[in-house]
Design a protein around this motif. Sequence first.
Motif: not given
Length: 317
Positions: A41-46
């Motif tokens: 998963p792509e982290p949020e708020g990167h």
Amino acid sequence: MRDLVDPTLLPGLDIMPALDLTEEALPAIREGLAQMSAMIPEPEGHGVAWREERFTAPAGHELLVRVYRPEAAAGTLPAILHIHGGGFVLGSVATNHLANIELAARAGAVVVSVDYRLAPETQGLGAVEDCYAALCWLRDRAAALDIDPARIAVRGESAGGGLAAALALLARDRGGPAIAHQNLIYPMLDDRTCAAAHAPHLGALVWTPQGNAFGWRSLLGREPGAADVSPYEAAARAGDLAGLPPAFIAVGALDLFVIEDLDHARRLIETGVPVELHVYPGAYHGFDVVPDAPPVRRMKRDAVAALRRALHPGEAA
């Protein structure tokens, strides 16, 4: 050999067992790696925006690049052309997706990752020509990308590091786009390593002599070690390293590539090319698969610091 591994890196050996690379197994291994990349998963708020673009290479085929830009960065930025690893036979722009998000943010740069053609379907200079086409595309699109064409670095891991080193040679010899820095992470530089005698603990884990020979054989279209291998295929074959951009080289002490990487650093230094070299004790090939291990944090810190010195020369130390 596990007793030689830094204890904090041992979990990575369960994630990355040594691959038995064969032509028959290659499609399934590629599919498995693609599925693994898609599941992360792509982290949020990167804080990094990314997109994909396509362009036509000089040879007429289409190339895909993935472009990353820090959202908070204002004005014209430097750029990093990223070349993924995979022994010349594996990987895509998805392989280092999360790492490139982090790299763009930490280096304060636009990162462009190129989906070069893989071996054995494409052999010889095909891969490095794709990387050169991406470098030219990056330079020519500088205004649209809002990047400074005088501040372009090349970076790659493993085979990608080897291609980055070969690309620096090719750009120098063609008078192509200027490269400000080469950031080489455990680069795959020398096809002759396949036939060299090494201590048994070098390359015993993850990337083995068997896999290395398969990768080089796939790229070259013949057995590695021949006299006529081009330096644009294997950068260690270059007779003249003068005029190359400053280099950062990182490799683990247990990596099969440690000897060839040390030798490349020595030859660059003897030629007068500025080199920063790091060898990480107890680290095997691809050890950064354990992202929070202390040796990995050190390597990332060292690599990004070298990039920032090259790409943000006015920045306070």
